[in-house]
Design a protein around this motif. Structure first.
Motif, PDB file in Angstrom:
ATOM      1  N   VAL A 191       0.849  -1.352   0.079  1.00  0.00           N
ATOM      2  CA  VAL A 191      -0.235  -0.017  -0.110  1.00  0.00           C
ATOM      3  C   VAL A 191       0.723   1.429  -0.256  1.00  0.00           C
ATOM      4  CG1 VAL A 191      -1.824   0.865   1.126  1.00  0.00           C
ATOM      5  CG2 VAL A 191      -1.798  -1.203   1.280  1.00  0.00           C
ATOM      6  N   PHE A 192       0.515   1.932  -1.690  1.00  0.00           N
ATOM      7  CA  PHE A 192       1.725   2.817  -1.196  1.00  0.00           C
ATOM      8  C   PHE A 192       0.976   4.483  -0.232  1.00  0.00           C
ATOM      9  CE2 PHE A 192       2.368   7.486  -2.721  1.00  0.00           C
ATOM     10  CZ  PHE A 192       3.608   7.909  -2.981  1.00  0.00           C
ATOM     11  N   CYS A 193       1.206   5.174   0.307  1.00  0.00           N
ATOM     12  CA  CYS A 193       1.439   6.505   1.287  1.00  0.00           C
ATOM     13  C   CYS A 193       2.415   6.799   0.830  1.00  0.00           C
ATOM     14  CB  CYS A 193       1.554   5.905   3.058  1.00  0.00           C
ATOM     15  SG  CYS A 193       0.796   4.139   3.548  1.00  0.00           S
ATOM     16  N   ALA A 194       1.438   8.560   0.573  1.00  0.00           N
ATOM     17  CA  ALA A 194       2.483   9.436   0.462  1.00  0.00           C
ATOM     18  C   ALA A 194       3.400  10.049   1.606  1.00  0.00           C
ATOM     19  CB  ALA A 194       1.247  10.614   0.427  1.00  0.00           C
ATOM     20  N   ASP A 195       1.907   9.724   2.810  1.00  0.00           N
ATOM     21  CA  ASP A 195       3.109  10.344   3.912  1.00  0.00           C
ATOM     22  C   ASP A 195       3.567   9.349   5.018  1.00  0.00           C
ATOM     23  OD1 ASP A 195       4.491  11.307   6.661  1.00  0.00           O
ATOM     24  OD2 ASP A 195       3.313  12.743   6.214  1.00  0.00           O
ATOM     25  N   VAL A 196       4.198   7.825   4.508  1.00  0.00           N
ATOM     26  CA  VAL A 196       4.066   6.476   5.346  1.00  0.00           C
ATOM     27  C   VAL A 196       4.582   6.915   7.038  1.00  0.00           C
ATOM     28  CG1 VAL A 196       6.841   6.568   4.904  1.00  0.00           C
ATOM     29  CG2 VAL A 196       5.076   4.719   5.359  1.00  0.00           C
ATOM     30  N   ASP A 197       4.757   8.331   7.448  1.00  0.00           N
ATOM     31  CA  ASP A 197       5.382   8.077   8.712  1.00  0.00           C
ATOM     32  C   ASP A 197       4.172   8.563   9.106  1.00  0.00           C
ATOM     33  OD1 ASP A 197       8.730   8.199   9.858  1.00  0.00           O
ATOM     34  OD2 ASP A 197       8.393   8.715   7.238  1.00  0.00           O
ATOM     35  N   ALA A 198       2.965   9.731   9.091  1.00  0.00           N
ATOM     36  CA  ALA A 198       2.140  10.401   9.379  1.00  0.00           C
ATOM     37  C   ALA A 198       0.950   8.868   9.311  1.00  0.00           C
ATOM     38  CB  ALA A 198       1.191  10.762   7.958  1.00  0.00           C
ATOM     39  N   ALA A 199       0.736   7.515   8.575  1.00  0.00           N
ATOM     40  CA  ALA A 199       0.187   6.546   7.980  1.00  0.00           C
ATOM     41  C   ALA A 199       0.859   5.790   9.376  1.00  0.00           C
ATOM     42  CB  ALA A 199       0.003   5.690   6.623  1.00  0.00           C
ATOM     43  N   HIS A 200       1.331   5.430   9.760  1.00  0.00           N
ATOM     44  CA  HIS A 200       2.281   4.647  10.438  1.00  0.00           C
ATOM     45  C   HIS A 200       1.912   5.072  11.921  1.00  0.00           C
ATOM     46  CE1 HIS A 200       5.829   3.720  14.025  1.00  0.00           C
ATOM     47  NE2 HIS A 200       5.903   2.725  12.992  1.00  0.00           N
ATOM     48  N   ASP A 201       2.109   6.476  11.940  1.00  0.00           N
ATOM     49  CA  ASP A 201       1.842   7.291  13.309  1.00  0.00           C
ATOM     50  C   ASP A 201       0.099   6.996  13.623  1.00  0.00           C
ATOM     51  OD1 ASP A 201       4.630   7.449  13.907  1.00  0.00           O
ATOM     52  OD2 ASP A 201       3.750   9.873  13.399  1.00  0.00           O
ATOM     53  N   GLU A 202      -0.467   7.005  13.329  1.00  0.00           N
ATOM     54  CA  GLU A 202      -1.722   6.938  12.920  1.00  0.00           C
ATOM     55  C   GLU A 202      -2.523   5.709  13.052  1.00  0.00           C
ATOM     56  OE1 GLU A 202      -6.078   7.172  10.547  1.00  0.00           O
ATOM     57  OE2 GLU A 202      -4.028   9.160   9.747  1.00  0.00           O
ATOM     58  N   LEU A 203      -2.029   4.315  13.047  1.00  0.00           N
ATOM     59  CA  LEU A 203      -2.655   3.249  12.783  1.00  0.00           C
ATOM     60  C   LEU A 203      -1.417   2.674  13.843  1.00  0.00           C
ATOM     61  CD1 LEU A 203      -1.396   1.653   8.856  1.00  0.00           C
ATOM     62  CD2 LEU A 203      -3.832   2.191  10.532  1.00  0.00           C
ATOM     63  N   ARG A 204      -0.800   2.831  14.898  1.00  0.00           N
ATOM     64  CA  ARG A 204       0.388   2.883  15.776  1.00  0.00           C
ATOM     65  C   ARG A 204      -0.586   3.411  16.791  1.00  0.00           C
ATOM     66  NH1 ARG A 204       4.004   5.930  18.530  1.00  0.00           N
ATOM     67  NH2 ARG A 204       3.961   6.624  16.978  1.00  0.00           N
ATOM     68  N   GLU A 205      -1.545   4.800  16.923  1.00  0.00           N
ATOM     69  CA  GLU A 205      -2.077   5.439  17.734  1.00  0.00           C
ATOM     70  C   GLU A 205      -3.170   4.342  17.566  1.00  0.00           C
ATOM     71  OE1 GLU A 205      -2.829   9.674  17.007  1.00  0.00           O
ATOM     72  OE2 GLU A 205      -0.303   9.489  17.291  1.00  0.00           O
ATOM     73  N   ARG A 206      -4.237   3.482  16.336  1.00  0.00           N
ATOM     74  CA  ARG A 206      -5.575   2.596  16.706  1.00  0.00           C
ATOM     75  C   ARG A 206      -5.223   1.486  17.219  1.00  0.00           C
ATOM     76  NH1 ARG A 206      -9.783   3.845  13.849  1.00  0.00           N
ATOM     77  NH2 ARG A 206      -9.019   6.071  12.883  1.00  0.00           N
ATOM     78  N   GLY A 207      -3.696   1.500  17.356  1.00  0.00           N
ATOM     79  CA  GLY A 207      -3.839   0.096  18.285  1.00  0.00           C
ATOM     80  C   GLY A 207      -3.665  -0.926  16.736  1.00  0.00           C
ATOM     81  N   ALA A 208      -3.377  -1.097  15.501  1.00  0.00           N
ATOM     82  CA  ALA A 208      -2.859  -1.888  14.638  1.00  0.00           C
ATOM     83  C   ALA A 208      -1.495  -2.446  15.002  1.00  0.00           C
ATOM     84  CB  ALA A 208      -2.919  -1.131  13.123  1.00  0.00           C
TER      85      ALA A 208
END
Length: 116
Positions: free
Chosen positions: A67-84
């Motif tokens: 899955v391509f993400c324009a801002d992979v660091d922001a995606a990582h932080d958001e998913l970590r906060e959601r408990g992924a």
């Protein structure tokens, strides 16, 4: 001229479609798009990304998705906060990508990435 082909929509086998939809909504930030009880199939979406889930009995052959993400660091932080469940933390890889890995309860693996 070539015909335009859009992104594919994978269909993931799951033991419980509604549970999969709830998991992707709560842990990965997807929206539940629809559910068909008769067909035991449903969908979730997040931006241009859509996934179908179909109920299956028996063993599940897990899929792997990039899955391509324009801002992979922001995606990582958001998913970590959601408990992924991040199974491989974000890092720069020797093959020229910055990426991290999430695995769902059914073993489906998602590599979120951006080119370096």
């Amino acid at each position: 001229m070539l015909v335009k082909i859009d992104q594919p929509t994978p269909e993931l086998p799951v033991p419980d479609v509604e549970a999969a939809q709830a998991y992707y909504r709560d842990r990965l930030g997807f929206n539940v798009a629809w559910y068909n009880e008769d067909g035991q199939i449903g969908a979730v979406s997040h931006g241009d990304c859509a996934l179908f889930f179909r109920k299956t009995d028996g063993p599940i052959a897990a899929g792997t998705f990039w899955v391509f993400c324009a801002d992979v660091d922001a995606a990582h932080d958001e998913l970590r906060e959601r408990g992924a469940p991040i199974t491989d933390p974000i890092s720069d890889k020797p093959w020229g990508m910055r990426q991290f890995t999430v695995e769902d309860p059914n073993g489906h693996r998602f590599y979120f990435f951006h080119d370096l």
